[in-house]
Design a protein around this motif. Structure first.
Motif, PDB file in Angstrom:
ATOM      1  N   TYR A  75      30.772  47.980  41.948  1.00 30.51           N
ATOM      2  CA  TYR A  75      30.443  47.266  43.473  1.00 30.51           C
ATOM      3  C   TYR A  75      31.481  48.101  44.208  1.00 30.51           C
ATOM      4  O   TYR A  75      32.638  47.849  43.877  1.00 30.51           O
ATOM      5  CB  TYR A  75      30.411  45.912  43.270  1.00 30.51           C
ATOM      6  CG  TYR A  75      29.458  45.178  42.300  1.00 30.51           C
ATOM      7  CD1 TYR A  75      28.450  44.691  43.310  1.00 30.51           C
ATOM      8  CD2 TYR A  75      29.444  45.101  41.031  1.00 30.51           C
ATOM      9  CE1 TYR A  75      27.372  43.995  42.638  1.00 30.51           C
ATOM     10  CE2 TYR A  75      28.373  44.564  40.627  1.00 30.51           C
ATOM     11  CZ  TYR A  75      27.633  43.835  41.339  1.00 30.51           C
ATOM     12  OH  TYR A  75      26.551  43.338  40.550  1.00 30.51           O
ATOM     13  N   THR A  98      31.701  48.838  48.564  1.00 32.79           N
ATOM     14  CA  THR A  98      31.264  48.449  49.838  1.00 32.79           C
ATOM     15  C   THR A  98      31.671  49.455  50.823  1.00 32.79           C
ATOM     16  O   THR A  98      32.642  49.759  51.191  1.00 32.79           O
ATOM     17  CB  THR A  98      31.846  46.960  50.439  1.00 32.79           C
ATOM     18  OG1 THR A  98      31.672  45.857  49.359  1.00 32.79           O
ATOM     19  CG2 THR A  98      31.119  46.553  51.665  1.00 32.79           C
ATOM     20  N   TYR A 134      31.421  50.641  54.958  1.00 37.54           N
ATOM     21  CA  TYR A 134      31.465  49.990  56.225  1.00 37.54           C
ATOM     22  C   TYR A 134      31.471  51.091  57.352  1.00 37.54           C
ATOM     23  O   TYR A 134      31.103  50.579  58.363  1.00 37.54           O
ATOM     24  CB  TYR A 134      32.968  49.353  56.204  1.00 37.54           C
ATOM     25  CG  TYR A 134      33.998  50.432  56.534  1.00 37.54           C
ATOM     26  CD1 TYR A 134      34.511  51.005  57.829  1.00 37.54           C
ATOM     27  CD2 TYR A 134      34.751  50.687  55.220  1.00 37.54           C
ATOM     28  CE1 TYR A 134      35.613  51.625  57.928  1.00 37.54           C
ATOM     29  CE2 TYR A 134      35.839  51.590  55.318  1.00 37.54           C
ATOM     30  CZ  TYR A 134      36.144  52.214  56.667  1.00 37.54           C
ATOM     31  OH  TYR A 134      37.333  52.811  56.932  1.00 37.54           O
ATOM     32  N   LYS A 194      27.224  48.875  56.868  1.00 43.26           N
ATOM     33  CA  LYS A 194      27.862  47.913  56.226  1.00 43.26           C
ATOM     34  C   LYS A 194      27.175  47.492  54.900  1.00 43.26           C
ATOM     35  O   LYS A 194      25.981  46.825  55.173  1.00 43.26           O
ATOM     36  CB  LYS A 194      28.726  46.594  56.627  1.00 43.26           C
ATOM     37  CG  LYS A 194      29.496  46.016  55.725  1.00 43.26           C
ATOM     38  CD  LYS A 194      30.142  45.063  56.765  1.00 43.26           C
ATOM     39  CE  LYS A 194      31.307  44.134  55.822  1.00 43.26           C
ATOM     40  NZ  LYS A 194      32.083  43.113  56.595  1.00 43.26           N
ATOM     41  N   LYS A 195      27.324  47.819  53.734  1.00 43.77           N
ATOM     42  CA  LYS A 195      26.469  47.498  52.664  1.00 43.77           C
ATOM     43  C   LYS A 195      27.192  47.609  51.160  1.00 43.77           C
ATOM     44  O   LYS A 195      28.082  48.664  51.131  1.00 43.77           O
ATOM     45  CB  LYS A 195      25.498  48.504  52.422  1.00 43.77           C
ATOM     46  CG  LYS A 195      24.318  48.372  51.450  1.00 43.77           C
ATOM     47  CD  LYS A 195      23.521  47.207  51.643  1.00 43.77           C
ATOM     48  CE  LYS A 195      22.535  47.115  50.365  1.00 43.77           C
ATOM     49  NZ  LYS A 195      21.816  45.839  50.438  1.00 43.77           N
ATOM     50  N   THR A 196      27.405  46.756  50.452  1.00 43.41           N
ATOM     51  CA  THR A 196      27.563  46.806  49.084  1.00 43.41           C
ATOM     52  C   THR A 196      26.763  47.653  48.238  1.00 43.41           C
ATOM     53  O   THR A 196      25.639  47.126  48.019  1.00 43.41           O
ATOM     54  CB  THR A 196      27.696  45.620  48.421  1.00 43.41           C
ATOM     55  OG1 THR A 196      28.951  44.546  49.250  1.00 43.41           O
ATOM     56  CG2 THR A 196      28.639  45.400  47.088  1.00 43.41           C
ATOM     57  N   PHE A 218      34.488  53.757  52.452  1.00 44.69           N
ATOM     58  CA  PHE A 218      34.464  52.516  51.684  1.00 44.69           C
ATOM     59  C   PHE A 218      35.572  51.645  51.931  1.00 44.69           C
ATOM     60  O   PHE A 218      36.996  52.480  52.041  1.00 44.69           O
ATOM     61  CB  PHE A 218      34.150  52.895  50.148  1.00 44.69           C
ATOM     62  CG  PHE A 218      32.869  53.815  49.793  1.00 44.69           C
ATOM     63  CD1 PHE A 218      31.523  52.874  49.689  1.00 44.69           C
ATOM     64  CD2 PHE A 218      32.997  54.819  49.872  1.00 44.69           C
ATOM     65  CE1 PHE A 218      30.573  53.761  49.276  1.00 44.69           C
ATOM     66  CE2 PHE A 218      31.958  55.437  49.406  1.00 44.69           C
ATOM     67  CZ  PHE A 218      30.452  54.953  49.236  1.00 44.69           C
ATOM     68  N   GLN A 226      35.615  40.346  47.196  1.00 39.64           N
ATOM     69  CA  GLN A 226      34.415  40.920  46.563  1.00 39.64           C
ATOM     70  C   GLN A 226      34.095  42.127  47.240  1.00 39.64           C
ATOM     71  O   GLN A 226      33.080  42.961  46.983  1.00 39.64           O
ATOM     72  CB  GLN A 226      32.956  40.035  46.685  1.00 39.64           C
ATOM     73  CG  GLN A 226      32.729  39.437  48.144  1.00 39.64           C
ATOM     74  CD  GLN A 226      33.330  38.216  48.574  1.00 39.64           C
ATOM     75  OE1 GLN A 226      34.539  37.599  48.188  1.00 39.64           O
ATOM     76  NE2 GLN A 226      32.718  37.710  49.343  1.00 39.64           N
ATOM     77  N   GLU A 227      34.882  42.552  48.659  1.00 41.75           N
ATOM     78  CA  GLU A 227      34.521  43.729  49.358  1.00 41.75           C
ATOM     79  C   GLU A 227      35.218  44.688  48.531  1.00 41.75           C
ATOM     80  O   GLU A 227      35.019  46.141  49.065  1.00 41.75           O
ATOM     81  CB  GLU A 227      34.451  43.492  50.587  1.00 41.75           C
ATOM     82  CG  GLU A 227      33.445  42.667  51.373  1.00 41.75           C
ATOM     83  CD  GLU A 227      33.600  42.528  52.685  1.00 41.75           C
ATOM     84  OE1 GLU A 227      32.588  42.229  53.633  1.00 41.75           O
ATOM     85  OE2 GLU A 227      34.836  42.436  53.547  1.00 41.75           O
TER      86      GLU A 227
END
Length: 730
Positions: free
Chosen positions: A97, A99, A101, A162-164, A201, A212-213
């Motif tokens: 994972y 993220t 931005y 912005k997306k994981t 990222f 968690q980001e």
């Protein structure tokens, strides 16, 4: 009335609900464990700035810039060790994972395709750049050494910035975990495969963002649990129960639950315990209904729980059930009233019969207590049946019915119990047990007879341990217990210590008791007659000494005389005697003079007795010399006295002479002395007459003085010869 009805209905519903739920097994779903691992190091390298290290920045760049320069991101995760994954797991899924931005330098409706690869060379996040992987070591290929892509992802220009983003890297993590030697964990690299544009990222250094980001991996796994039954095939007869040990092994920190799956109708089961922590053993009991169909089935043992999922297939063969029979050893026991006895019960098996057999007592006569231990047996074990009978139960033959139930079968067997009267038994106690008396005294010993069991029987008594001539009597001579018997022993002929055994016999039973008898035996007394005597010097007298036995067995007594003055002598005749008896004591006064208390001592049998004897040794005076010289202490008189005491009376020959001389001298000397005393003018002539005698004595005394030390008898003979010769010459 309505309220009572409502309460009754509510109670019934509660009972039904409890019964319903009691027969429902609540299934615990298996739940694979998910562990999140955050990056321990990350950075990016740039083809545009080939020697620059960007680890201090809070972001990562991946893609191709406006001028065509590439950017690659490097991320490292701890897979093994304390901060990594636990041991003994099976990885189901692993996802990366990251993220994003911001998107930059994308073409209109363009895209960038990125890939996740495994890094194949060690790198240092603080010094790594496009050319160097460490401070001194170069990449084999500029821009990083890495494997083929494990996952790819296309990002289009019209995507939200912005997306994981999630990448499936299951295979990569499995390789790191399962074969770290072949696939060392140097982290992963995100590269640009195609397209143009830069993707930004969040890195692990970025602040003011949610945890968690930050780059992380989510690993889904289960623990590798091993289920080991004793055999892959289970054979059970209908109506029977089979119990086997199931071993559950393999590391797992959580509770492992067990259940049986895919079992046919008519089968019920139970795990004991139903759950546990590895490694543990659970007993699986499978019960086959008597009415279920025979056949072969495939069943599964299912282990489940948090992070746990494991199954083991077994073949279950249901065959027609066998049977059992019961046997007793012995089948007939004898028990006394108030006593107990036991028998062993076993089960014999025919056909396929694997159920345990539960034993119980079907019929127990009044006054009986029957215990079975253990109450459950199999074909390989036995049980003990103990029968206790009250003392009030009448003698006779009784039946006890034992029932065995198992595998849908029930059988009974009869144990015959013969009750017999309590056998007669008794005991004896003696008092006192230690006795110390003097010989001749009567000894009384109390013998208490105690009834222990049964009907009283007549007892007779006997004694051992004493000489055959000892007189004793039991009073009474026989008795029915309980009661008291007195033993009387005459100790007149006893002396010493005896271990006396008293024996009581009757009704086929014999009991003994021991008494330690110590007899202070032999004793005696001494008497003398007369108790007072007078003896003139040179004379002797006899005294009768009587030794009398007081008690015990007579023993020799040795007599002796103490305190005898110098010059005197004595003799016992006999000197040793066994009482009762007498001995004649002869005392020779010799030259002794004065009054003495002599001690006559008798010793024998370890005992000493004494008796006093008063003796007055009287001196015979030289009466003519005393009258002539006018005093007993004159030199002349003393010379005569010393010659008599030291020479004449100190020898046997002199004493014999002195006795004869005394008879002669004292037959006329008193008359002469009286004449001299009355006629003083005679003293001078007498001195002249005595002078030769005095001279002769003085010369003889001086001559024999050396001889006395050698032999007194010779000395007195020489002295007599000298005196006689000199007097003859004169």
């Amino acid at each position: 009335m309505c309220k009572k009805a409502v309460k009754i209905i509510s109670l019934i519903m509660i009972i039904i609900t409890i019964i319903y739920f009691k027969n429902i097994s609540i299934e615990v779903e298996s739940e694979p464990y998910v562990q999140t691992i955050y990056a321990n190091a990350d950075t990016f390298i740039s083809q545009h700035n080939k020697t620059v290290n960007f680890h201090a920045l809070g972001y990562l760049e991946v893609g191709k810039g406006f001028y065509g320069h590439l950017r690659h991101a490097l991320i490292n995760f701890t897979i093994l060790g304390i901060k990594g994954l636990p041991r003994n797991i099976e990885i189901i899924k692993a996802e990366l994972y990251i993220t994003r931005y911001k998107l930059q330098d994308f073409l209109y409706k363009g895209y960038v395709e990125i890939a996740v690869c495994r890094v194949t060379s060690l790198w240092d996040y603080a010094t790594v750049n496009w050319i160097y992987r460490t401070y001194t070591e170069r990449w084999k290929n500029m821009g990083g050494d890495y494997s083929k892509p494990y996952a790819k992802y296309k990002v289009y220009s019209y995507y939200q910035p912005k997306k994981t983003m999630v990448f499936d890297i299951t295979q990569m993590v499995k390789e790191w975990y399962n074969d770290p030697k072949k696939y060392p964990n140097y982290g992963l690299i995100i590269t640009c495969v195609s397209g143009k544009g830069l993707i930004y990222f969040y890195s692990s250094n970025m602040r003011a963002i949610e945890i968690q980001e930050k780059p992380h991996i989510k690993v889904t796994y289960i623990y590798k649990i091993k289920i080991t039954p004793p055999s892959s095939t289970i054979i059970i007869g209908t109506g029977n129960t089979k119990t086997i040990d199931i071993q559950v092994s393999g590391y797992c920190p959580y509770t492992v639950n067990l259940e049986l799956k895919d079992y046919p109708s008519g089968i019920t089961y139970n795990f004991t315990p139903p759950s546990g922590h590895t490694t543990f053993i659970s007993k699986l009991s499978i019960m086959a209904s008597p009415k279920m169909s025979t056949g072969t089935y495939t069943i599964k043992i299912h282990a489940y729980g948090r992070g746990i999922e494991c199954e083991k297939e077994l073949i279950l063969k249901i065959v027609p059930g066998g049977d059992f029979s019961l046997s007793l050893n012995p089948s007939h026991i004898i028990v006394s009233q108030g006593g107990k006895n036991s028998s062993m019960i076993r089960a014999s098996i025919s056909g396929i019969f694997s159920s345990q057999i539960t034993l119980s007592v079907e019929d127990v006569p009044p006054g009986f207590i029957v215990t079975i231990n253990p109450q459950i047996i199999s074909q390989y074990t036995s049980s003990s049946i103990t029968v206790s009978v009250n003392s009030t139960v009448s003698p006779g033959l009784y039946n006890i019915v034992i029932k065995g139930t198992g595998g849908g079968k029930t059988h009974t067997i009869i144990l015959k119990v013969e009750v017999k009267p309590i056998p007669f038994n008794f005991d004896i106690q003696v008092s006192p047990q230690n006795i110390d008396v003097k010989s001749g005294e009567k000894v009384n010993i109390n013998i208490s007879t105690i009834l222990l069991a049964g009907i009283p029987q007549q007892l007779s008594f006997s004694l051992s341990g004493l000489p055959s001539n000892t007189n004793y009597i039991f009073n009474p001579q026989s008795i029915y217990p309980p009661g008291l018997v007195v033993l009387t022993i005459d100790t007149s002929n006893l002396d010493g210590t005896y271990s006396v055994t008293i024996t009581a016999s009757g009704g086929g039973v014999t009991r003994k008791a021991t008494v330690l008898l110590k007899i202070s035996g032999f004793d005696f007394s001494i008497s003398v007659n007369p108790k007072n005597i007078e003896i003139f010097q040179g004379e002797s007298k006899t005294i009768t000494v009587t030794v009398t036995k007081i008690r015990g067995i007579a023993k020799p007594v040795t007599l002796s005389l103490l305190n005898l003055p110098t010059g005197a002598s004595y003799n016992f005749n006999p000197s040793v005697l066994t009482p009762p008896g007498t001995s004649i004591l002869t005392i020779n006064a010799g030259s002794a003079k004065g009054t003495y208390v002599l001690i006559i001592k008798g010793s024998g049998g370890g005992i000493t007795k004494t008796v006093p004897l008063t003796v007055n040794f009287k001196e015979r005076k030289c009466i003519i010399a005393t009258v002539t010289y006018g005093s007993e202490v004159s030199n002349e008189v003393n010379l005569l006295r010393r010659f008599r005491d030291n020479i004449v009376l100190s020898t046997y020959a002199g004493q014999r002479f002195y006795i004869a001389f005394n008879i002669f001298y004292y037959s006329w000397s008193p008359y002469i002395a009286q004449i001299i005393h009355e006629n003083s003018w005679l003293k001078l002539p007498m001195k002249i007459l005595l002078y030769p005698l005095i001279i002769s004595l003085l010369i003889a005394t001086n001559i024999v003085q050396p001889i006395i030390a050698l032999n007194r008898e010779i000395a007195v003979y020489v002295a007599g010869t000298i005196i006689s010769s000199m007097l003859g010459i004169i």
